[in-house]
Design a protein around this motif. Structure first.
Motif, mmCIF file in Angstrom:
data_model
loop_
_atom_site.group_PDB
_atom_site.id
_atom_site.type_symbol
_atom_site.label_atom_id
_atom_site.label_comp_id
_atom_site.label_asym_id
_atom_site.label_seq_id
_atom_site.Cartn_x
_atom_site.Cartn_y
_atom_site.Cartn_z
ATOM 1 N N GLY A 39 0.804 -1.215 0.000
ATOM 2 C CA GLY A 39 0.000 0.000 0.000
ATOM 3 C C GLY A 39 0.835 1.262 0.000
ATOM 4 N N ALA A 40 0.152 2.361 0.213
ATOM 5 C CA ALA A 40 0.792 3.666 0.147
ATOM 6 C C ALA A 40 1.646 3.928 1.380
ATOM 7 C CB ALA A 40 -0.275 4.753 0.025
ATOM 8 N N LYS A 41 2.705 4.679 1.177
ATOM 9 C CA LYS A 41 3.594 5.023 2.279
ATOM 10 C C LYS A 41 2.830 5.785 3.362
ATOM 11 C CE LYS A 41 8.006 7.227 3.332
ATOM 12 N NZ LYS A 41 9.168 7.951 2.806
ATOM 13 N N GLU A 42 1.947 6.708 2.951
ATOM 14 C CA GLU A 42 1.201 7.515 3.924
ATOM 15 C C GLU A 42 0.330 6.643 4.823
ATOM 16 O OE1 GLU A 42 1.574 8.283 0.716
ATOM 17 O OE2 GLU A 42 2.756 10.122 0.926
ATOM 18 N N GLN A 43 -0.254 5.586 4.238
ATOM 19 C CA GLN A 43 -1.075 4.656 5.022
ATOM 20 C C GLN A 43 -0.207 3.921 6.046
ATOM 21 O OE1 GLN A 43 -4.391 4.239 4.887
ATOM 22 N NE2 GLN A 43 -4.385 2.643 6.445
ATOM 23 N N ALA A 44 0.973 3.479 5.625
ATOM 24 C CA ALA A 44 1.882 2.789 6.552
ATOM 25 C C ALA A 44 2.315 3.732 7.667
ATOM 26 C CB ALA A 44 3.099 2.267 5.791
ATOM 27 N N ARG A 46 0.577 6.228 8.921
ATOM 28 C CA ARG A 46 -0.549 6.349 9.870
ATOM 29 C C ARG A 46 -0.637 5.134 10.766
ATOM 30 N NH1 ARG A 46 -3.060 8.976 5.682
ATOM 31 N NH2 ARG A 46 -3.996 7.072 4.843
ATOM 32 N N GLU A 47 -0.472 3.937 10.185
ATOM 33 C CA GLU A 47 -0.618 2.714 10.974
ATOM 34 C C GLU A 47 0.535 2.518 11.957
ATOM 35 O OE1 GLU A 47 -1.136 -0.434 8.154
ATOM 36 O OE2 GLU A 47 -3.061 0.368 7.461
ATOM 37 N N LEU A 48 1.748 2.816 11.523
ATOM 38 C CA LEU A 48 2.915 2.546 12.371
ATOM 39 C C LEU A 48 3.164 3.634 13.411
ATOM 40 C CD1 LEU A 48 5.410 1.280 9.669
ATOM 41 C CD2 LEU A 48 4.453 -0.066 11.531
ATOM 42 N N PHE A 49 2.973 4.885 13.013
ATOM 43 C CA PHE A 49 3.388 5.995 13.883
ATOM 44 C C PHE A 49 2.220 6.829 14.389
ATOM 45 C CE2 PHE A 49 6.954 5.190 10.916
ATOM 46 C CZ PHE A 49 7.867 4.719 11.849
ATOM 47 N N ASP A 50 1.005 6.522 13.925
ATOM 48 C CA ASP A 50 -0.191 7.231 14.348
ATOM 49 C C ASP A 50 -0.032 8.738 14.166
ATOM 50 O OD1 ASP A 50 -2.778 7.460 15.309
ATOM 51 O OD2 ASP A 50 -2.124 7.676 17.394
ATOM 52 N N MET A 51 0.444 9.140 12.980
ATOM 53 C CA MET A 51 0.557 10.563 12.664
ATOM 54 C C MET A 51 0.266 10.759 11.187
ATOM 55 S SD MET A 51 4.725 11.339 12.789
ATOM 56 C CE MET A 51 5.166 10.522 14.308
ATOM 57 N N SER A 52 -0.125 11.984 10.846
ATOM 58 C CA SER A 52 -0.395 12.298 9.442
ATOM 59 C C SER A 52 0.914 12.304 8.659
ATOM 60 C CB SER A 52 -1.052 13.676 9.336
ATOM 61 O OG SER A 52 -0.107 14.681 9.672
ATOM 62 N N ALA A 53 0.801 12.195 7.346
ATOM 63 C CA ALA A 53 1.991 12.244 6.496
ATOM 64 C C ALA A 53 2.704 13.583 6.668
ATOM 65 C CB ALA A 53 1.607 12.022 5.033
ATOM 66 N N THR A 54 1.932 14.671 6.777
ATOM 67 C CA THR A 54 2.541 15.998 6.951
ATOM 68 C C THR A 54 3.378 16.039 8.220
ATOM 69 O OG1 THR A 54 0.690 17.018 5.801
ATOM 70 C CG2 THR A 54 2.047 18.464 7.165
ATOM 71 N N ARG A 55 2.807 15.566 9.325
ATOM 72 C CA ARG A 55 3.532 15.547 10.601
ATOM 73 C C ARG A 55 4.754 14.634 10.507
ATOM 74 N NH1 ARG A 55 5.942 17.808 14.252
ATOM 75 N NH2 ARG A 55 6.116 16.742 16.237
ATOM 76 N N TYR A 56 4.599 13.477 9.864
ATOM 77 C CA TYR A 56 5.715 12.542 9.716
ATOM 78 C C TYR A 56 6.888 13.217 9.014
ATOM 79 C CZ TYR A 56 8.465 8.632 8.006
ATOM 80 O OH TYR A 56 9.503 7.788 7.708
ATOM 81 N N TYR A 57 6.603 13.940 7.918
ATOM 82 C CA TYR A 57 7.693 14.572 7.179
ATOM 83 C C TYR A 57 8.317 15.721 7.965
ATOM 84 C CZ TYR A 57 6.762 11.551 3.266
ATOM 85 O OH TYR A 57 6.627 10.434 2.477
ATOM 86 N N GLN A 58 7.526 16.400 8.814
ATOM 87 C CA GLN A 58 8.112 17.419 9.696
ATOM 88 C C GLN A 58 9.086 16.763 10.669
ATOM 89 O OE1 GLN A 58 4.500 18.978 11.394
ATOM 90 N NE2 GLN A 58 4.308 20.598 9.863
ATOM 91 N N VAL A 59 8.668 15.644 11.251
ATOM 92 C CA VAL A 59 9.525 14.919 12.198
ATOM 93 C C VAL A 59 10.768 14.383 11.478
ATOM 94 C CG1 VAL A 59 9.655 12.863 13.685
ATOM 95 C CG2 VAL A 59 7.641 14.340 13.772
#
Length: 100
Positions: A39-44, A46-59
């Motif tokens: 599946g999509a990276k953004e979906q993974a 959300r499932e693994l880190f419980d954060m939006s893609a935007t927040r993930y890329y900020q982190v």
């Protein structure tokens, strides 16, 4: 289907100054092999880190500027920095080109 276990990432020496948090280590482990996930990276994300893609890329952007991340996985961090730089150059070129 092969799922990676983020806890299998190499651990830093905990006596070392500037160590990474467990979440930061898991993010680096994910970036090393996110393409193995279905599946999509953004979906993974959300499932693994419980954060939006935007927040993930900020982190992630803050993480790859962290000397402890560079010490943990220099090749990965340098590759991620190069990818970020090329994206920034492409955005700048598009902005400059749109004003003609």
């Amino acid at each position: 289907m092969h799922h990676v276990d983020p806890s299998s990432a190499p651990a830093l020496d905990q006596g070392h100054a500037g160590t990474l948090s467990e979440r930061d280590e898991q993010i680096l482990a994910f970036e090393r092999q996110w393409w193995k996930y279905a599946g999509a990276k953004e979906q993974a994300v959300r499932e693994l880190f419980d954060m939006s893609a935007t927040r993930y890329y900020q982190v992630l952007n803050a993480l790859i500027d962290d000397p402890a991340a560079l010490a943990q996985d220099p090749m990965l961090v340098k590759r991620l920095r190069r990818m970020r730089s090329s994206r920034q150059r492409a955005r700048t070129a598009r902005r400059l080109g749109s004003h003609d």
